[in-house]
Design an enzyme around this catalytic site. Structure first.
Site, PDB file in Angstrom:
ATOM      1  N   HIS A  81      19.854  -3.151 -15.152  1.00  0.00           N
ATOM      2  CA  HIS A  81      20.747  -2.375 -16.021  1.00  0.00           C
ATOM      3  C   HIS A  81      20.580  -0.867 -15.842  1.00  0.00           C
ATOM      4  O   HIS A  81      21.422  -0.099 -16.341  1.00  0.00           O
ATOM      5  CB  HIS A  81      20.509  -2.713 -17.495  1.00  0.00           C
ATOM      6  CG  HIS A  81      20.878  -4.110 -17.863  1.00  0.00           C
ATOM      7  ND1 HIS A  81      22.107  -4.668 -17.554  1.00  0.00           N
ATOM      8  CD2 HIS A  81      20.186  -5.078 -18.521  1.00  0.00           C
ATOM      9  CE1 HIS A  81      22.147  -5.915 -17.994  1.00  0.00           C
ATOM     10  NE2 HIS A  81      20.990  -6.190 -18.576  1.00  0.00           N
ATOM     11  N   ASP A 134      20.849 -13.247 -13.248  1.00  0.00           N
ATOM     12  CA  ASP A 134      20.542 -12.983 -14.648  1.00  0.00           C
ATOM     13  C   ASP A 134      21.752 -13.328 -15.519  1.00  0.00           C
ATOM     14  O   ASP A 134      22.896 -13.290 -15.056  1.00  0.00           O
ATOM     15  CB  ASP A 134      20.193 -11.497 -14.803  1.00  0.00           C
ATOM     16  CG  ASP A 134      19.542 -11.164 -16.131  1.00  0.00           C
ATOM     17  OD1 ASP A 134      18.298 -11.088 -16.184  1.00  0.00           O
ATOM     18  OD2 ASP A 134      20.275 -10.953 -17.130  1.00  0.00           O
ATOM     19  N   HIS A 138      22.963 -11.543 -17.772  1.00  0.00           N
ATOM     20  CA  HIS A 138      23.696 -10.306 -18.023  1.00  0.00           C
ATOM     21  C   HIS A 138      24.197  -9.693 -16.716  1.00  0.00           C
ATOM     22  O   HIS A 138      23.528  -9.798 -15.683  1.00  0.00           O
ATOM     23  CB  HIS A 138      22.806  -9.278 -18.727  1.00  0.00           C
ATOM     24  CG  HIS A 138      22.187  -9.765 -19.992  1.00  0.00           C
ATOM     25  ND1 HIS A 138      20.895 -10.263 -20.044  1.00  0.00           N
ATOM     26  CD2 HIS A 138      22.678  -9.839 -21.246  1.00  0.00           C
ATOM     27  CE1 HIS A 138      20.617 -10.612 -21.298  1.00  0.00           C
ATOM     28  NE2 HIS A 138      21.684 -10.369 -22.044  1.00  0.00           N
ATOM     29  N   ASP A 171      17.187 -15.783 -17.870  1.00  0.00           N
ATOM     30  CA  ASP A 171      17.682 -15.897 -19.237  1.00  0.00           C
ATOM     31  C   ASP A 171      18.997 -16.652 -19.330  1.00  0.00           C
ATOM     32  O   ASP A 171      19.543 -16.811 -20.424  1.00  0.00           O
ATOM     33  CB  ASP A 171      17.810 -14.516 -19.896  1.00  0.00           C
ATOM     34  CG  ASP A 171      18.311 -13.434 -18.965  1.00  0.00           C
ATOM     35  OD1 ASP A 171      18.730 -13.763 -17.842  1.00  0.00           O
ATOM     36  OD2 ASP A 171      18.271 -12.250 -19.362  1.00  0.00           O
TER      37      ASP A 171
END
Length: 308
Positions: A123, A160, A162, A244
């Site tokens: 990120h 991931d 995200h 995740d």
């Protein structure tokens, strides 16, 4: 292990301990070459991040005299990303692990590498830290592979839950880098899912709805990732290995299990063996349910080590 953002925070030192405990319990540790991570050079980080972004981490560290019980022990970059007195060193070592692993793989010392590191990185935008991330470890390693080691084409695979918004931003105008990912949408950071003429064809980032299971992910890998990877013919592959998307991890709502992560890893290895002399560097990103994280990392490493 000294970098932490409060007892409440899911991105905790316990993540690395859970991974290490599971490696020992599975006896996989007996087959691995363990290496300590050196610090990255500032020049490594500056290939991706602006001076202002680097300074926002380096120059805002709380005093070592404060304790975790003292609010002054933390400096908040955003609502869920904070510095403690040890965060700068942790971030340097995390990025340094990715760079050092890249060199070791390119030098033929090791076949591939998994960097069990934190803070995570995908990120972190070139201009600012965010989302638990200070520096974009995978992006820094990919830039090193190209700008220092002379590779012409690399790929970044991000699984991931995200969207790796920082990685996409770092390479959206660099066709030498193919990025493939899936991510739950809508979900933080609420990016990557809408048509954008500025996003080029080398960004194959696929949004999926909540509760997507492994069979659907395997299908999108076969139909969208693999053709792009074959066409790109990467000379090295980097993995943003977030776990995740596991069904037991409540930071998202996807439905993958350990066997899915192992299957994805084997597909990446097949591509690497065809075009990149097997060269892979994988870096830990998310994964916050500790048992699921630890089991998934072991499945991922077993696949990388061809032991599954």
């Amino acid at each position: 292990m000294l970098h932490e953002m409060g007892d409440w925070h899911p991105e905790s030192p316990a993540r690395l301990q859970a991974i290490e405990d599971q490696l020992i319990a599975s006896r996989l540790n007996l087959f691995l070459d363990y290496r300590l991570a050196p610090e990255a050079e500032l020049s490594d980080i500056a290939r991706v991040h602006t001076p202002e972004s680097i300074a926002s981490v380096r120059d805002n560290l709380p005093s070592l005299a404060t304790t975790p019980a003292d609010s002054a022990h933390y400096f908040a970059i955003d609502s869920d990303t904070s510095l403690n007195p040890h965060s700068w060193q942790a971030a340097l070592h995390a990025a340094g692990a990715a760079v050092s692993a890249t060199d070791a793989v390119l030098d033929g010392e090791i076949a591939n590498a998994f960097c069990s590191i934190r803070p995570p990185g995908h990120h972190a935008r070139p201009s600012t830290p965010m989302g638990f991330c200070f520096f974009n470890n995978v992006a820094i390693a990919a830039r090193h592979a190209m700008e220092v080691r002379g590779l012409q084409r690399v790929a970044i695979v991000d699984f991931d839950v995200h969207h790796g918004n920082g990685t996409e931003e770092a390479f959206r105008d660099d066709p030498r880098v193919l990025m493939v990912s899936f991510f739950q949408h809508p979900l933080y950071p609420y990016s990557g899912a809408h048509p954008d003429p500025a996003v080029k064809a080398h960004m194959v980032n696929v949004p999926v709805p909540a509760y997507t299971r492994g069979d659907a992910v395997r299908e999108l890998v076969e139909q969208q990732w693999l053709p792009a990877l074959h066409a790109h013919k990467p000379q090295m592959i980097f993995i943003s290995a977030g776990f995740d998307a596991h069904r037991d991890d409540d930071i998202g709502q996807m439905g993958l299990v350990e066997a899915d992560f192992a299957w994805i890893t084997r597909q990446i290895m097949d591509i690497a063996n065809q075009y990149a002399q097997g060269r892979i560097v994988s870096c830990l990103e998310g994964g916050y349910n500790l048992p699921a994280l630890a089991r998934s990392v072991v499945a991922h490493i077993k696949a990388l080590a061809a032991l599954d």
